[in-house]
Scaffold this active site. Structure first.
Site, PDB file in Angstrom:
ATOM      1  N   SER A   1      -9.951   2.331   2.683  1.00 21.36           N
ATOM      2  CA  SER A   1      -9.030   3.017   1.822  1.00 21.36           C
ATOM      3  C   SER A   1      -8.021   2.113   1.108  1.00 21.36           C
ATOM      4  O   SER A   1      -7.410   2.549   0.128  1.00 21.36           O
ATOM      5  CB  SER A   1      -8.248   4.053   2.632  1.00 21.36           C
ATOM      6  OG  SER A   1      -7.406   3.417   3.578  1.00 21.36           O
TER       7      SER A   1
ATOM      8  N   LYS B   1       0.857  -1.194   0.000  1.00 19.90           N
ATOM      9  CA  LYS B   1       0.000   0.000   0.000  1.00 19.90           C
ATOM     10  C   LYS B   1       0.891   1.242   0.000  1.00 19.90           C
ATOM     11  O   LYS B   1       1.892   1.292   0.728  1.00 19.90           O
ATOM     12  CB  LYS B   1      -0.913  -0.003   1.231  1.00 19.90           C
ATOM     13  CG  LYS B   1      -1.923   1.155   1.242  1.00 19.90           C
ATOM     14  CD  LYS B   1      -2.890   1.048   2.424  1.00 19.90           C
ATOM     15  CE  LYS B   1      -3.904   2.188   2.400  1.00 19.90           C
ATOM     16  NZ  LYS B   1      -4.861   2.137   3.529  1.00 19.90           N
TER      17      LYS B   1
ATOM     18  N   SER C   1     -10.395   0.193   6.897  1.00 14.82           N
ATOM     19  CA  SER C   1      -9.734   0.293   5.594  1.00 14.82           C
ATOM     20  C   SER C   1      -9.015  -0.959   5.106  1.00 14.82           C
ATOM     21  O   SER C   1      -8.577  -1.000   3.957  1.00 14.82           O
ATOM     22  CB  SER C   1      -8.736   1.449   5.597  1.00 14.82           C
ATOM     23  OG  SER C   1      -9.407   2.678   5.505  1.00 14.82           O
TER      24      SER C   1
END
Lengths: 489, 95
Positions: free
Chosen positions: A155, A80, A179
């Site tokens: 997210s 990420k 998330s």
């Protein structure tokens, strides 16, 4: 031998150790899939093929030499874009960090490097991890592999989509209010948010420091456990990292579920926002656990509905403080031709941040400002205590708590972007877990109209091994987690 | 809670965020709706409840007061928008 994408992390790792295939072969195969398939998903912000192949060659040499090989040496992954990577851009999904190259590695990045693992690239995400749909990214929305017109969740939406489409064997995520779990649910994969303090936050760009926690996103619970073994551990560089003995998160995977008490919070199944098909899939999963020897207990989390209001004070308050570091002076975006220092600050931040980040900074600034602190921030911290007390009471009656991860399946791109509060409600079942600092995970438990449904498992503090055990046993008895979206098969 | 145009301008200034005139009504409406939403928690009975600022009620860990970091000024400044002679450059603040 081009079927690497149908293999689990455990299977790839075993094949590498047996020298059935090389890390270069595996890495090249995933890089090829990214090159040919990610155009439809937009799940990567940066792909690093040269670095990946160099790391894969080094891993093959390490395996060939037989020295210092770890369980996952040579396994590729997607990171990420919130975790700092020395020498590779870390954008955090923001214009503010569009050209930011961190001068150091996050501790999690370093753990993967030390283990000889292979980073394929950095995944797309909501800007500064603020969002539930990946639509706040400066680099454009990510498309859900199960239906390209729909969001992957957020997210960690890029990570979830990349794993669901099997263009990466696993990915990292971070979870401040859901998330990791919500995108895992919407994309039909397995994701775990560990107990607060289990995984170092050093070099993981801060959103809300008392809530943020990194964790793995993978196809199976076993894979998540293996990856968590690499990610977790005490870190002197993170003062909130918990000092505990290193543990093997895979140690309970094969334990039978006989005697397990599964708590079903009545508040999670009565709400109007819950899609009945999601509720039915979760009940069916509970019945499956019963058939595996578990028993169900009704529990109550009376303050659950206060979790989103409390969160949308606590998280913005912490974000307004954390994001004050972006000032156009030391790193990140700087506006053109500032008139004076104030203009430099205001325009760099005004031009560098997107709308959702601005909203949250302003909510936090307001909640912390003179005259409003007690009514908003202090009250939210007290509600946070009530929420944690609810969980403490529930865990007196059960070993794990079961419920939906998200009230609905993946929604359409653009469906909720005009109304922030409606978007916030998609985290109704995940947010309380962060407020209480508990571990939570999501695993696939069915489909509704071709879209995956996620089952959430919540555990006691530091009880990840038990949760992974429940998830693994469920995955031994079901095959939801093995399904692949047809265009990516 | 309903925020006025002036409220939004004041908050944006406190947060050092430039927002344009045409963006203000949108922000005012959205921030007002978020604040109204969070005010649900005002109904919770919290008398005598201790605020919980952190997931664990443990004291912050202490360490030995010794130098553990090395000087990395050049690496840190290599990513700055403007530096000169080891200093970060900003617009002139003293006339």
């Amino acid at each position: 031998m081009s079927k690497f994408h149908t293999m689990t992390v455990a299977r790839i790792a075993a094949g590498l150790r047996r020298r059935e295939f090389s890390s270069v072969e595996v890495t090249r195969s995933f890089l090829d899939r990214i090159a040919s398939l990610d155009g439809r998903l937009n799940s990567f912000i940066t792909v690093t093929p040269e670095l990946a192949l160099a790391a894969a060659k080094a891993a093959d040499a390490r395996i060939g030499g037989g020295e210092a090989v770890t369980a996952l040496t040579g396994v590729p992954y997607a990171h990420k874009d919130i975790f700092c990577t020395k020498g590779v851009r870390t954008s955090c999904g923001s214009r503010m960090l569009e050209n930011f190259i961190a001068p150091y590695d996050a501790t999690v990045t370093r753990h993967f490097r030390d283990a000889g693992m292979v980073m394929l690239g950095k995944t797309n995400m909501d800007e500064f991890a603020m969002g539930s749909s990946n639509e706040t990214s400066y680099f454009g929305p990510v498309h859900n592999p199960w239906d390209l017109q729909r969001v992957p969740g957020g997210s960690s939406g890029g990570s979830a989509a990349a794993v669901a489409a099997r263009i990466s064997p696993f990915a990292t995520g971070t979870d401040t209010g859901g998330s990791i779990r919500q995108p895992a649910a919407l994309c039909g994969i397995t994701g775990i948010k560990p107990t607060y303090g289990a995984v170092s936050r050093f070099g993981m760009i801060a959103f809300a420091s008392s809530l943020d926690q990194g964790g793995p996103m993978a196809v199976t619970a076993e894979d998540a456990a293996l990856v968590l073994n690499v990610m977790a551990g005490n870190d002197p560089r993170d003062s909130t990292s918990v000092e505990r003995e290193k543990e093997d998160y895979a140690r309970l995977l094969d334990a039978p579920l006989r005697g397990l008490r599964v708590g079903m919070p009545k508040e999670y199944f009565g709400s109007d926002g819950l899609d009945p098909r999601v509720g039915a899939a979760v009940h069916a999963a509970a019945a499956e656990l019963v058939s595996l020897g578990a028993s169900l207990v009704e529990v109550s989390l009376p303050n659950s509905e206060l979790s989103i209001p409390a969160y949308y004070v606590v998280a913005p308050a912490e974000c307004s403080s954390n994001l004050s570091r972006f000032d156009g002076v030391r790193y990140g975006y700087r506006c053109k031709e500032p008139r004076d220092l104030m203009d430099l600050f205001c325009r760099s931040r005004g031009e560098g941040f997107g709308a959702e980040v601005k909203r949250r900074i302003m909510i936090g600034t307001y909640a912390l400002s003179a005259g409003y602190y007690d009514a908003y921030y202090l009250q939210a911290l007290k509600v946070r205590r009530l929420i944690r007390n609810d969980f403490d009471a529930a865990f007196n009656q059960c070993d794990v708590i079961l419920g939906p991860t998200s009230p609905t399946t993946a929604f359409r791109i653009g469906e909720k972007t005009d109304d922030p509060v409606t978007m916030y409600l998609s985290d109704i079942y995940t947010i309380a877990v962060n407020l209480a600092g508990l571990p939570g995970m999501s695993i696939p438990c069915g489909f509704a109209d071709g879209l995956p449904v996620g089952l959430q498992i919540i555990g006691r503090h530091f009880d990840e091994a038990r949760m992974l055990n429940v998830a693994h046993q469920y995955q031994q008895a079901t095959d939801w987690h093995t399904r692949l979206p047809a265009p990516f098969a | 809670m309903s925020l006025s145009k002036q409220d939004v301008e004041k908050i944006a200034h406190l947060a050092r965020l430039q927002i344009t005139g045409e963006q203000i009504p949108g922000f005012a409406a959205q921030l007002s709706s978020i604040l109204t939403f969070v005010e649900q928690m005002n109904g919770a009975e919290t008398t005598g409840v201790e605020a919980m600022a952190h997931p664990f009620d443990t004291p912050t860990r202490m360490r030995e007061d010794i130098v553990t970091e090395i000087n990395e000024r050049e690496a840190m400044q290599s990513i700055a928008p403007a530096v000169e002679a080891g200093l970060y450059l900003v617009p002139k603040v003293i006339e």
